[in-house]
Write an enzyme that holds these catalytic residues in place. Sequence first.
Site, PDB file in Angstrom:
ATOM      1  N   GLY A 125       0.745  -1.595   0.107  1.00 19.31           N
ATOM      2  CA  GLY A 125      -0.007  -0.577  -0.177  1.00 19.31           C
ATOM      3  C   GLY A 125       0.852   1.048  -0.133  1.00 19.31           C
TER       4      GLY A 125
ATOM      5  N   SER B 227       6.434  -4.959  -0.764  1.00 22.59           N
ATOM      6  CA  SER B 227       6.586  -3.813  -1.063  1.00 22.59           C
ATOM      7  C   SER B 227       6.454  -2.812  -0.454  1.00 22.59           C
ATOM      8  CB  SER B 227       4.909  -3.820  -1.872  1.00 22.59           C
ATOM      9  OG  SER B 227       4.750  -2.187  -2.811  1.00 22.59           O
ATOM     10  N   TRP B 228       5.413  -1.886   0.395  1.00 20.00           N
ATOM     11  CA  TRP B 228       4.665  -1.029   1.291  1.00 20.00           C
ATOM     12  C   TRP B 228       5.325  -1.596   2.053  1.00 20.00           C
ATOM     13  CZ3 TRP B 228       5.627   3.908   3.448  1.00 20.00           C
ATOM     14  CH2 TRP B 228       5.378   3.856   4.371  1.00 20.00           C
TER      15      TRP B 228
ATOM     16  N   ASP C 251      10.582  -7.137 -11.855  1.00 22.85           N
ATOM     17  CA  ASP C 251       9.537  -6.064 -11.075  1.00 22.85           C
ATOM     18  C   ASP C 251       9.802  -4.746 -11.754  1.00 22.85           C
ATOM     19  OD1 ASP C 251       8.401  -4.097  -9.186  1.00 22.85           O
ATOM     20  OD2 ASP C 251       8.989  -5.410  -7.342  1.00 22.85           O
TER      21      ASP C 251
ATOM     22  N   HIS D 269       6.245  -7.573  -9.768  1.00 23.37           N
ATOM     23  CA  HIS D 269       6.062  -7.439  -8.394  1.00 23.37           C
ATOM     24  C   HIS D 269       4.926  -8.305  -7.852  1.00 23.37           C
ATOM     25  CE1 HIS D 269       6.162  -4.307  -5.035  1.00 23.37           C
ATOM     26  NE2 HIS D 269       4.569  -3.970  -5.074  1.00 23.37           N
TER      27      HIS D 269
END
Length: 307
Positions: free
Chosen positions: A42, A110-111, A258, A286
């Site tokens: 996110g 990710s985040w 990615d 990703h």
Amino acid sequence: MPLFPPIEPYHREHLNVGDGHSLYVEQSGNPRGEPVVALHGGPGGGSSPLLRRLFDPQRYRIVVFDQRGAGRSKPYATTHANTLPHLVADIERIREHLRVPRWALVLGGSWGVTLALSYALAYPAAVGALVLRGVFLCRQQDQDWLYTEHGAARFRPDGWQRLLDALPEGEGTLLQRYQRALDGAGPDSERLAREWTFWEASLSTLVPPPHINVDHNAGAMASLEIHYFLNGGFLDRPLLPRCPAIECPVEIVHGRYDMVCPPEQAWLLHQALPHSRLNWVDAAGHSSAEPAISDALVQAVQRLGDY
């Protein structure tokens, strides 16, 4: 190794963490198993049932939650009291609330990688090991890659043009203009949020599907991601130089193609972490929904479980 079969949580709740925020928290797997927590991407992205399937449900007590303003947490899409330090403190509140002595594993994507690393630095005694997918270091160049014309836009010029075409004319950067448009809550705000989310979704897989579905969480994804990026992720200091202090074992899974988080970030993090293993996934981008990525994550969890 393939994903474990789908399971349903044995417990769900909304946990009041202060500042007017209530987090959706679920537990699945073995109530007496080794506790693990999965951090979604996110910010604003929300958790997925796929996260439960990365862990052996017979062995692990699997904790998944939606971050502030995201998914099923309340209030929805709010930037109020929503910063990286708030999110790090929330993980610790959940651990204390569930009476978990220490997380056997913290998984972040990710985040969620930025968040997992920040948590491990703030609470090293609470983390047994880390599994990280799609490394996002939240440096300025990592943010610029996504939302300036000098990064991913060069690889997906048609998608970039679509993002620009949706935005009303105005002064400032793309991020600033989108924030103003979304804050205006006008009739086009929902469409703008969906276009924002569509752009990132279109970059997330090695082969984009013919039809990309943007889920109901688009409003949170757009408003919170812009909020964080305009504030440098609310990092008081750069993350990468501090990572050598993380001494627990770390498995890094990263797709060679990615487009959301270019592979250089995974390489640099691997070099900085003294006890890390970097697992390149050659035919993947990703998203953890890509089978090659999810298989590699299951293997990484298995390796750390046998450590």
